[in-house]
Design a protein around this motif. Structure first.
Motif, PDB file in Angstrom:
ATOM      1  N   MET A 116       2.439   1.725  -3.478  1.00 36.75           N
ATOM      2  CA  MET A 116       1.491   2.313  -4.426  1.00 36.75           C
ATOM      3  C   MET A 116       1.171   3.755  -4.067  1.00 36.75           C
ATOM      4  O   MET A 116       0.876   4.577  -4.955  1.00 36.75           O
ATOM      5  CB  MET A 116       0.210   1.478  -4.446  1.00 36.75           C
ATOM      6  CG  MET A 116       0.400   0.092  -5.042  1.00 36.75           C
ATOM      7  SD  MET A 116      -1.146  -0.831  -5.222  1.00 36.75           S
ATOM      8  CE  MET A 116      -1.574  -1.128  -3.506  1.00 36.75           C
ATOM      9  N   LEU A 117       1.223   4.106  -2.763  1.00 37.39           N
ATOM     10  CA  LEU A 117       0.966   5.486  -2.353  1.00 37.39           C
ATOM     11  C   LEU A 117       2.015   6.445  -2.927  1.00 37.39           C
ATOM     12  O   LEU A 117       1.685   7.544  -3.396  1.00 37.39           O
ATOM     13  CB  LEU A 117       0.964   5.561  -0.823  1.00 37.39           C
ATOM     14  CG  LEU A 117       0.742   6.939  -0.205  1.00 37.39           C
ATOM     15  CD1 LEU A 117      -0.634   7.484  -0.559  1.00 37.39           C
ATOM     16  CD2 LEU A 117       0.898   6.853   1.316  1.00 37.39           C
TER      17      LEU A 117
ATOM     18  N   ASN B 201      -6.044  -2.482  -7.663  1.00 37.01           N
ATOM     19  CA  ASN B 201      -5.235  -1.314  -8.014  1.00 37.01           C
ATOM     20  C   ASN B 201      -4.256  -1.589  -9.157  1.00 37.01           C
ATOM     21  O   ASN B 201      -3.678  -0.653  -9.710  1.00 37.01           O
ATOM     22  CB  ASN B 201      -4.439  -0.840  -6.794  1.00 37.01           C
ATOM     23  CG  ASN B 201      -5.332  -0.226  -5.745  1.00 37.01           C
ATOM     24  OD1 ASN B 201      -6.221   0.573  -6.049  1.00 37.01           O
ATOM     25  ND2 ASN B 201      -5.121  -0.597  -4.493  1.00 37.01           N
TER      26      ASN B 201
ATOM     27  N   VAL C 296      -6.328  -4.568  -2.989  1.00 33.11           N
ATOM     28  CA  VAL C 296      -4.936  -4.435  -3.435  1.00 33.11           C
ATOM     29  C   VAL C 296      -4.789  -4.895  -4.878  1.00 33.11           C
ATOM     30  O   VAL C 296      -4.155  -4.208  -5.708  1.00 33.11           O
ATOM     31  CB  VAL C 296      -4.001  -5.235  -2.501  1.00 33.11           C
ATOM     32  CG1 VAL C 296      -2.591  -5.312  -3.088  1.00 33.11           C
ATOM     33  CG2 VAL C 296      -3.958  -4.599  -1.126  1.00 33.11           C
TER      34      VAL C 296
ATOM     35  N   HIS D  84      -5.279   3.988  -0.393  1.00 33.82           N
ATOM     36  CA  HIS D  84      -4.095   3.231   0.027  1.00 33.82           C
ATOM     37  C   HIS D  84      -3.839   3.378   1.526  1.00 33.82           C
ATOM     38  O   HIS D  84      -3.445   2.407   2.194  1.00 33.82           O
ATOM     39  CB  HIS D  84      -2.876   3.700  -0.771  1.00 33.82           C
ATOM     40  CG  HIS D  84      -2.983   3.472  -2.250  1.00 33.82           C
ATOM     41  ND1 HIS D  84      -3.495   2.307  -2.786  1.00 33.82           N
ATOM     42  CD2 HIS D  84      -2.649   4.264  -3.314  1.00 33.82           C
ATOM     43  CE1 HIS D  84      -3.474   2.377  -4.111  1.00 33.82           C
ATOM     44  NE2 HIS D  84      -2.972   3.571  -4.460  1.00 33.82           N
TER      45      HIS D  84
ATOM     46  N   THR E 181       1.453   6.894  -6.628  1.00 34.04           N
ATOM     47  CA  THR E 181       0.227   7.644  -6.904  1.00 34.04           C
ATOM     48  C   THR E 181       0.509   9.139  -6.954  1.00 34.04           C
ATOM     49  O   THR E 181      -0.026   9.871  -7.802  1.00 34.04           O
ATOM     50  CB  THR E 181      -0.838   7.328  -5.829  1.00 34.04           C
ATOM     51  OG1 THR E 181      -1.133   5.943  -5.869  1.00 34.04           O
ATOM     52  CG2 THR E 181      -2.106   8.120  -6.078  1.00 34.04           C
TER      53      THR E 181
ATOM     54  N   THR F   8      -6.339   1.215   3.381  1.00 35.18           N
ATOM     55  CA  THR F   8      -5.962  -0.207   3.286  1.00 35.18           C
ATOM     56  C   THR F   8      -4.807  -0.528   4.213  1.00 35.18           C
ATOM     57  O   THR F   8      -4.810  -1.562   4.907  1.00 35.18           O
ATOM     58  CB  THR F   8      -5.588  -0.555   1.839  1.00 35.18           C
ATOM     59  OG1 THR F   8      -6.683  -0.247   0.976  1.00 35.18           O
ATOM     60  CG2 THR F   8      -5.240  -2.028   1.714  1.00 35.18           C
TER      61      THR F   8
ATOM     62  N   THR G 161      -0.218   2.316 -10.739  1.00 39.40           N
ATOM     63  CA  THR G 161       0.225   1.118 -10.019  1.00 39.40           C
ATOM     64  C   THR G 161       0.431  -0.069 -10.967  1.00 39.40           C
ATOM     65  O   THR G 161       0.345  -1.219 -10.552  1.00 39.40           O
ATOM     66  CB  THR G 161      -0.822   0.736  -8.949  1.00 39.40           C
ATOM     67  OG1 THR G 161      -2.115   0.618  -9.570  1.00 39.40           O
ATOM     68  CG2 THR G 161      -0.880   1.770  -7.850  1.00 39.40           C
TER      69      THR G 161
ATOM     70  N   ASP H  68      -6.924   8.438  -4.549  1.00 42.33           N
ATOM     71  CA  ASP H  68      -6.164   7.194  -4.606  1.00 42.33           C
ATOM     72  C   ASP H  68      -5.291   7.026  -3.363  1.00 42.33           C
ATOM     73  O   ASP H  68      -5.151   5.928  -2.823  1.00 42.33           O
ATOM     74  CB  ASP H  68      -5.283   7.169  -5.858  1.00 42.33           C
ATOM     75  CG  ASP H  68      -6.087   6.876  -7.116  1.00 42.33           C
ATOM     76  OD1 ASP H  68      -7.184   6.293  -6.976  1.00 42.33           O
ATOM     77  OD2 ASP H  68      -5.626   7.224  -8.212  1.00 42.33           O
TER      78      ASP H  68
ATOM     79  N   VAL I 264       3.114  -6.347  -4.628  1.00 40.62           N
ATOM     80  CA  VAL I 264       1.688  -6.011  -4.607  1.00 40.62           C
ATOM     81  C   VAL I 264       0.840  -7.219  -4.961  1.00 40.62           C
ATOM     82  O   VAL I 264      -0.128  -7.558  -4.247  1.00 40.62           O
ATOM     83  CB  VAL I 264       1.403  -4.843  -5.570  1.00 40.62           C
ATOM     84  CG1 VAL I 264      -0.097  -4.600  -5.688  1.00 40.62           C
ATOM     85  CG2 VAL I 264       2.098  -3.577  -5.087  1.00 40.62           C
TER      86      VAL I 264
ATOM     87  N   SER J 260       0.831  -1.215   0.000  1.00 42.38           N
ATOM     88  CA  SER J 260       0.000   0.000   0.000  1.00 42.38           C
ATOM     89  C   SER J 260       0.858   1.255   0.000  1.00 42.38           C
ATOM     90  O   SER J 260       0.568   2.217  -0.723  1.00 42.38           O
ATOM     91  CB  SER J 260      -0.921  -0.008   1.223  1.00 42.38           C
ATOM     92  OG  SER J 260      -1.813  -1.112   1.174  1.00 42.38           O
TER      93      SER J 260
END
Length: 260
Positions: free
Chosen positions: A37-38, A107, A104, A55, A41, A58, A113, A51, A126, A34
């Motif tokens: 991906m943050l 995404n 997850v 994340h 983003t 999550t 991502t 978005d 991921v 997470s």
């Protein structure tokens, strides 16, 4: 209906604790995925705020589930999150893990991502975290029904904590604690689940104070003070000292040779 006739509380203690380690490992992988991906983003996506919030939620949910798997904050979890407390099984935990894994993996369809944006290493983290969490979530739901003892009121979490002695460590229900029981009925109820008993049919009466019948003393009816009392009413109860004299020594045993 149980899956097996043989009790699985003993093996369940080992299996469920291994599954706990798997749960923590999978949820930690979700936290790492997470936050990975943050970061991407903020770099790629134009609508990065929403978005990013997804994340963060999550990751926060995964960390909270990790705390429920650790033996800390038991009182707080039991009061505020009872479905994740020892009085319930792993159904809620498994359902939340499945939802987290689906979120997850969902995404991966976004440009921010994708494998090209994240890189092969983070992309594998991921996708692996999502798949593992879904698998462990299904395993938790299955284990919750497999290792519980419904007739005794023992949940899978209690089996994981106490093993084969989980039934003996259950707190006394409120209905049983407030209902007086006799010695014979208490012996018949406990003999089946106690680790050791003599097996005698005759038992002594229970010394439990709740089984005794306490009869309260009736309240005494005290009359009001009497105002109009005749002065000669209690003359006969007065002590007249002049009527009590010294006893005669002629009746003393010593005067009669010891004979009464």
């Amino acid at each position: 209906m149980p899956f097996f006739k043989k009790p699985l509380a003993g093996p369940g203690y080992v299996i469920l604790n291994i599954l706990r380690v798997c749960n923590i490992t999978g949820l930690l992988a979700v936290v790492v995925a997470s936050f990975s991906m943050l970061v991407k983003t903020f770099i790629v996506s134009k609508f990065f705020f929403f978005d990013a919030v997804s994340h963060v939620v999550t990751a926060a949910l995964s960390m909270f589930l990790i705390l429920t798997e650790l033996p800390i904050f038991k009182g707080y979890i039991a009061r505020n999150w009872p479905l994740l407390s020892p009085s319930h099984g792993f159904v809620t935990l498994g359902f939340l893990m499945i939802v987290t894994g689906v979120s997850v993996l969902g995404n991966l369809n976004k440009e921010a991502t994708s494998q090209k944006s994240l890189g092969t290493a983070y992309w594998r983290i991921v996708i692996a975290s999502g798949i593992l969490v879904i698998i462990f979530g299904v395993a938790n739901i299955f284990a919750s029904y497999m290792f519980r003892q419904k007739k005794l009121g023992v949940t899978a979490r209690q089996v994981r904590a106490h093993g084969a002695t989980a039934a003996q460590k259950l707190p006394l229900p409120v209905s049983m604690a407030s209902t007086p029981v006799t010695g014979g009925s208490l012996h018949r109820a406990d003999t089946k689940h106690r680790p050791f008993h003599l097996g005698r049919s005759d038992t002594l009466p229970s010394s439990n104070t709740s089984s005794r019948t306490v009869v309260a003393d009736p309240r005494r009816n005290i009359s009001a003070p009497m105002n109009n009392v005749h002065p000669d009413q209690f003359v006969k109860f007065e002590d007249h000292g002049e009527q009590v004299g010294k006893p005669s020594l002629a009746h003393h045993p010593a005067m009669n040779g010891g004979h009464f």
